[in-house]
Design an enzyme around this catalytic site. Structure first.
Site, mmCIF file in Angstrom:
data_model
loop_
_atom_site.group_PDB
_atom_site.id
_atom_site.type_symbol
_atom_site.label_atom_id
_atom_site.label_comp_id
_atom_site.label_asym_id
_atom_site.label_seq_id
_atom_site.Cartn_x
_atom_site.Cartn_y
_atom_site.Cartn_z
ATOM 1 C CG ASN A 220 -1.915 -1.157 1.020
ATOM 2 O OD1 ASN A 220 -2.891 -1.068 0.504
ATOM 3 N ND2 ASN A 220 -1.845 -2.112 1.863
ATOM 4 C CD GLU A 221 4.305 1.846 -3.329
ATOM 5 O OE1 GLU A 221 5.051 2.713 -2.585
ATOM 6 O OE2 GLU A 221 5.132 1.081 -4.322
#
Length: 648
Positions: free
Chosen positions: A182-183
């Site tokens: 999850n950037e």
């Protein structure tokens, strides 16, 4: 061997007299801080084992064990959980826990990638953990990196539904606050999905592949909402490279630019970290804001330097109100008045500065960091890779040689893995053009035959190691070091042929013990990095400390001192410094030229990380910044300063 390296403590927060809610007053997520990773790992392993047993005991007490759902454990991947996995395997083998009624759901996987590829999350979690316990195959759930792209959305939805809920989620955090993949920018309600990896993430992950071009551009990851459905979450982090993000996660504001801050809204979460990862929490940076402290001279210096930064003044311009308005009234009561504290700290910091790192002969050394006798001294510099010595303490190294000390340098690892294939071919082409030998085509075929994810051929690594040895000798020769005083240790833990290194062993320690007893140094310098406990620098430090433990009864060691320098990226906090060696402009250039000799590392570095500067630039900017900090505190103005912490 468990990682046990930690810096000596000197004053600080008196934890025993302060309730935990006071110590954690700035923390939005409660943090459990342990001195060493191994202690934190033991704590998390206890949590997992107790939770599994409680789940099974409840099932048995209600006579529903045959029908009960397995205990669901969410697992992270990467380097952070390696110690935990090894500890859980040990406990399983010792009969302390069974995983026969446990189901695991893995956090993420590269895409596309096969489960049998060594870089895959699937392969690594089996290799490090699942292959060594009694978990049932049907209870292992890891995202499938081979699902056709046309079906990937439906696959991710089904994976997310299958999770349903997680009893205990064990998770790590990326340096930009990533949870899994999850950037930054990931939304709070995200579920398991295919994501595009940022360039920075791919650059970081490229060390596991054959460079960034071979690193997958996408990944499957549990979403933030999927993670938040867990009944309990434990976030682990080790090493000072995680200190910035841990501060944001534990004490900062919730923002989608740091996805892990979303965990602040979970009802049952705990952060488990070592002291290095906790280094930027308020309780570590400014413990006087948290509770009562022990005011030793060095800890007092730390507080005063902090205060100078807050109010923007040099030491001798601090006022009584500066102390009072910034919560340092306790320091005034313990060590005041304020002007006495100012003078004491100014003198203390001034006395760290010396142009004589080996001691000044025939001088009063009562306020100098290094004793004048013996002179000359026998000095042994340990360098994890064949360039860390000149990058991190090159000016001091040169000064020690110039002053006539008996200086030795020991390169602990070959550094072969950090030589690009193109550099090898260039070197061989030079040899061919000079008419000495022609192995260019032979080695070119060797390079072309490399198998992705497999160790490099030993013959190729031997050439790369030879290149690095020649570069190190050239650097040492540039400032007149005796060639017989250059030692290449080739510690076995490093020589695996691949990115993954072996654990530190007695063989590594014995090699260092032998060298120590041959030289019997008066001074030892070593890279005291506090980063990831599984990294090469940290392992080399553990090897030196292990060897010194073996030699602790030797007569020579009683008068020997161990000085710690830092690697290429970070510097010691001035509150910790015991010796500061100023460099003139000419010495800075001489140091730069020594770094230049490491040609294979100058322009083509296989694993540069997120810092695009060359090593000489990092070294100069760091030491010049240290000089500016001393100047701002009211010390003399120097071109650059290298600083050291004394371990004993």
């Amino acid at each position: 061997m468990n990682s046990k390296y930690a810096l000596p403590k000197d004053g600080g927060l008196i934890v025993d007299s302060a309730p935990s809610d006071i110590i954690r007053r700035y923390e939005k997520i409660p943090a459990s801080v342990f001195e060493h990773e191994s202690e934190g790992v033991g704590y998390v392993a206890d949590l997992i084992v107790r939770a599994i047993k409680k789940h099974n005991e409840y099932s048995l007490s209600n006579e529903i064990f045959e029908d009960v759902q397995p205990f669901v454990l969410g697992l992270t991947t990467g380097r952070t959980p390696l110690g935990l996995y090894h500890e859980l395997v040990r406990r399983y083998r010792d009969g302390m826990v069974s995983f026969s009624n446990v189901a695991v759901y893995s956090l993420d996987e590269f895409y596309p990638i096969g489960a049998d590829e060594p870089q895959s999350r699937n392969y690594r979690i089996h290799e490090e953990f699942l292959n060594h316990i009694d978990i049932l195959p049907e209870n292992i759930h890891i995202p499938d990196g081979t699902v056709p792209e046309s079906r990937i959305s439906r696959y991710c939805e089904s994976y997310d539904r299958a999770i349903n809920h997680i009893d205990l989620m064990i998770i790590g955090v990326g340096e930009q606050g990533q949870l899994g993949f999850n950037e930054p920018g990931s939304y709070e309600k995200s579920r398991t999905r295919l994501v595009q990896l940022s360039h920075d993430s791919r650059k970081i992950q490229s060390s596991a592949f054959s460079g960034i071009d071979d690193t997958p551009k996408m990944a499957i990851t549990m979403g933030i909402d999927t993670i938040m459905r867990a009944d309990k979450i434990v976030l682990m982090a080790w090493g000072e490279e995680k200190a910035d993000v841990i501060r944001k996660v534990v004490e900062g504001q919730i923002t989608d630019q740091v996805p892990a801050t979303a965990l602040q809204e979970h009802h049952n979460i705990e952060v488990v970290i070592d002291e290095n990862a906790a280094g930027k929490l308020t309780r570590e940076v400014a413990p006087w804001l948290v509770g009562p402290c022990e005011w030793t001279p060095k800890f007092t210096r730390k507080a005063v330097i902090w205060l100078c930064g807050v109010v923007g003044k040099p030491i001798l311009k601090l006022t009584h109100s500066d102390y009072i308005e910034n919560s340092l009234g306790e320091l005034l009561e313990a060590k005041g008045p304020y002007d006495k504290i100012n003078i004491d700290v100014f003198n203390d910091l001034q006395h760290t500065i010396t142009g004589w790192p080996g001691g000044k002969p025939n001088a009063d050394d009562s306020t100098r960091p290094v004793p004048s006798k013996p002179f000359p001294k026998k000095v042994l510099i340990f360098s994890p890779h064949p360039d860390d010595d000149v990058i991190s303490m090159g000016g001091t190294f040169i000064r020690l040689v110039d002053h006539g000390h008996d200086v030795h340098v020991a390169y602990e690892t070959s550094g072969d893995f950090a030589v690009n294939d193109d550099v090898v071919l260039q070197q061989l082409d030079t040899v061919r053009e000079l008419g000495f030998a022609d192995r260019f085509d032979e080695v070119k075929r060797l390079i072309a035959g490399k198998v992705k994810g497999q160790p490099e051929p030993r013959e190729l690594l031997d050439i790369k190691a030879a290149i690095r040895r020649a570069e190190a000798k050239a650097a040492d020769r540039s400032f007149g070091l005796d060639p017989s005083h250059v030692h290449f240790l080739n510690l076995p833990f490093y020589e695996t042929g691949g990115l993954k290194k072996a654990p530190l062993s007695q063989r590594d320690i014995d090699i260092i013990v032998k060298l120590l007893r041959e030289i019997e140094p008066d001074q030892i310098y070593a890279a005291g990095d506090l980063a990831d406990p599984h990294g090469t620098h940290r392992t080399c430090m553990e090897a030196v400390l292990g060897a010194l433990e073996v030699a602790k009864g030797d007569a020579w060691l009683k008068n020997c001192h161990l000085w710690l320098y830092r690697g290429a990226w970070l510097e010691w906090d001035l509150g910790m410094v015991d010796m500061a060696v100023p460099l003139s402009p000419d010495e800075l250039i001489k140091k730069r030229h020594a770094i230049y000799r490491h040609v294979s590392q100058k322009d083509i570095v296989p694993f540069p990380g997120s810092d695009s500067r060359e090593f000489w630039q990092r070294a100069e900017e760091r030491t010049q910044n240290t000089a500016r900090l001393y100047d701002k505190l009211g010390m003399a103005e120097y071109q650059a300063i290298e600083v050291f912490v004394k371990m004993f």
